[in-house]
Design an enzyme around this catalytic site. Structure first.
Site, PDB file in Angstrom:
ATOM      1  N   LYS A  44       0.975  -1.383   0.091  1.00  0.00           N
ATOM      2  CA  LYS A  44      -0.416  -0.121   0.126  1.00  0.00           C
ATOM      3  C   LYS A  44       1.177   1.794   0.025  1.00  0.00           C
ATOM      4  O   LYS A  44       0.044   2.618  -0.235  1.00  0.00           O
ATOM      5  CB  LYS A  44      -1.101   0.104   1.425  1.00  0.00           C
ATOM      6  CG  LYS A  44      -2.284  -0.619   1.294  1.00  0.00           C
ATOM      7  CD  LYS A  44      -3.702  -0.573  -0.027  1.00  0.00           C
ATOM      8  CE  LYS A  44      -4.690  -1.519  -0.115  1.00  0.00           C
ATOM      9  NZ  LYS A  44      -5.470  -1.296  -0.633  1.00  0.00           N
TER      10      LYS A  44
ATOM     11  N   GLU B  44      -9.202 -14.631  -4.405  1.00  0.00           N
ATOM     12  CA  GLU B  44      -9.602 -13.980  -3.429  1.00  0.00           C
ATOM     13  C   GLU B  44     -10.198 -15.047  -2.566  1.00  0.00           C
ATOM     14  O   GLU B  44     -10.374 -16.547  -2.370  1.00  0.00           O
ATOM     15  CB  GLU B  44     -11.652 -13.926  -3.897  1.00  0.00           C
ATOM     16  CG  GLU B  44     -11.448 -12.452  -4.509  1.00  0.00           C
ATOM     17  CD  GLU B  44     -13.236 -12.122  -5.632  1.00  0.00           C
ATOM     18  OE1 GLU B  44     -12.492 -11.030  -5.084  1.00  0.00           O
ATOM     19  OE2 GLU B  44     -13.006 -12.788  -6.063  1.00  0.00           O
TER      20      GLU B  44
ATOM     21  N   GLY C 213     -15.893 -13.950   0.034  1.00  0.00           N
ATOM     22  CA  GLY C 213     -15.703 -12.759  -0.057  1.00  0.00           C
ATOM     23  C   GLY C 213     -15.184 -12.340  -1.827  1.00  0.00           C
ATOM     24  O   GLY C 213     -14.165 -11.929  -2.245  1.00  0.00           O
TER      25      GLY C 213
ATOM     26  N   ASP D  68     -16.910 -11.023  -4.607  1.00  0.00           N
ATOM     27  CA  ASP D  68     -17.310 -10.519  -5.328  1.00  0.00           C
ATOM     28  C   ASP D  68     -16.766  -9.617  -6.358  1.00  0.00           C
ATOM     29  O   ASP D  68     -17.036  -9.569  -7.944  1.00  0.00           O
ATOM     30  CB  ASP D  68     -17.006  -8.706  -4.411  1.00  0.00           C
ATOM     31  CG  ASP D  68     -15.476  -8.443  -4.204  1.00  0.00           C
ATOM     32  OD1 ASP D  68     -15.195  -8.987  -3.609  1.00  0.00           O
ATOM     33  OD2 ASP D  68     -15.323  -7.502  -4.128  1.00  0.00           O
TER      34      ASP D  68
END
Length: 334
Positions: free
Chosen positions: A57, A208, A212, A214
């Site tokens: 990040k 994933e 989860g 999605d």
């Protein structure tokens, strides 16, 4: 006929690499003969657990912040996150001589809040069950005149994240496949842009947690699909819907999504700890779990894996790797 230009290009990622060079770490690429033998391929692990703040990040957060004008930097930065992005923005702000205000849930574990505050950020809390974090942060940014850096819905963030794959491929040369964890989609969007820009034939697979999925559902439907808030040890991937910007990239460039169970994630965390002597958080271990469990299917001779981070405290790591439940609550990527 006109086509919409992609929000991020290989040139953008190369420019991001130059901009973050000397500030972000160029993380190591590790190998294990035991791992190669188990999965039947030569595996190259890009270890972002050795990145500053312990996760990829920092790449995107610093790059986005470094692209701000001097006037914008003077006013300060805002972000919303309960995990790695919070620390990344806080550190980026400190490096650039500005201030950061981070919107975090009231029930964020103390260790996360202290780590974020330790980089000099101001923390503003909200109730995750009754308030929308993005709305809270947007209102705060507007009120104080701050520049908002979201966790993944930003071209400069995506370009920064893509530098991890760029570095990997510069070191290894052409690979047949690249496996990347998927949360909001920023890491894989940047990684796929870099990988396919360098080697169009490479296969990019997202991973994933089963609870989860999605992005898998969204790619199958051809539109963004929401799922119930995931309950998984891979808390950095506990996202209920892909980002709009990231999905616009991933639907074009990502070839497949593989799902892994929490038990398979635990096994992968144990493996890298015992064999490579490194600590990886659950979200960072999901691509490796896909390989070790066989869920990734037949592999090409040479593959790459983005190990996205290692932010997990000793107590939770021991609980997870000891077979305990250890539900959500580590150090998430969002």
């Amino acid at each position: 006929m006109t086509t919409t230009p992609p929000p991020v290009t290989l040139d953008d990622i190369r420019a991001a690499a130059a901009r973050i060079g000397g500030v972000a770490h160029r993380t190591p690429v590790l190998r294990s003969r035991t791992l190669d033998g188990l999965v039947g391929a030569e595996v190259h692990l890009k270890c972002e657990n050795f990145q500053r703040i312990g996760a990829f990040k920092f790449r995107g957060a610093y790059h986005a912040a470094a692209r701000l004008t001097p006037e914008q930097l003077t006013r300060g930065i805002a972000a919303y996150s309960s995990g790695n992005h919070a620390q990344a923005v806080a550190l980026a702000a400190r490096e650039l001589g500005t201030t950061a205000v981070i919107v975090m849930p009231e029930d964020t574990p103390r260790s996360k809040r202290e780590a974020t505050a330790g980089y000099g950020a101001e923390i503003v809390t909200y109730d995750r069950y009754t308030e929308d974090r993005a709305a809270v942060a947007q209102a705060l940014a507007a009120e104080r005149g701050l520049e908002l850096i979201p966790p993944y819905e930003h071209p400069d963030v995506i370009a920064g994240q893509g530098t991890a794959a760029l570095e990997l491929l510069e070191e290894t040369g052409e690979l047949g496949a690249l496996f990347v964890p998927v949360g909001g989609g920023g890491l894989i969007a940047g990684s796929a842009t870099a990988a396919k820009g360098l080697h169009p034939g490479i296969r990019v697979t997202g991973v994933e947690p089963e609870a989860g999925d999605d992005t898998r559902r969204s790619l199958a439907a051809g539109r963004r699909v929401s799922v119930p808030v995931p309950r998984t040890i891979a808390d950095g991937q506990a996202v209920d819907i892909p980002g709009e910007l990231t999905f616009s990239v991933n639907r074009r460039l990502v070839d497949d999504i593989v799902l892994v169970s929490d038990d398979e994630i635990r096994d992968a965390m144990r493996f890298v700890f015992e064999r490579l002597k490194i600590v990886v958080e659950p979200s960072g271990a999901t691509p490796l779990a896909a390989l070790l469990s066989g869920r990734a299917g037949p592999l090409p001779p040479r593959v790459g894996v983005i190990v996205s981070g290692g932010n997990i405290d000793a107590e939770r790591f021991a609980l997870i790797c000891g077979g305990g439940g250890a539900g959500p609550g580590g150090s998430g990527n969002g």
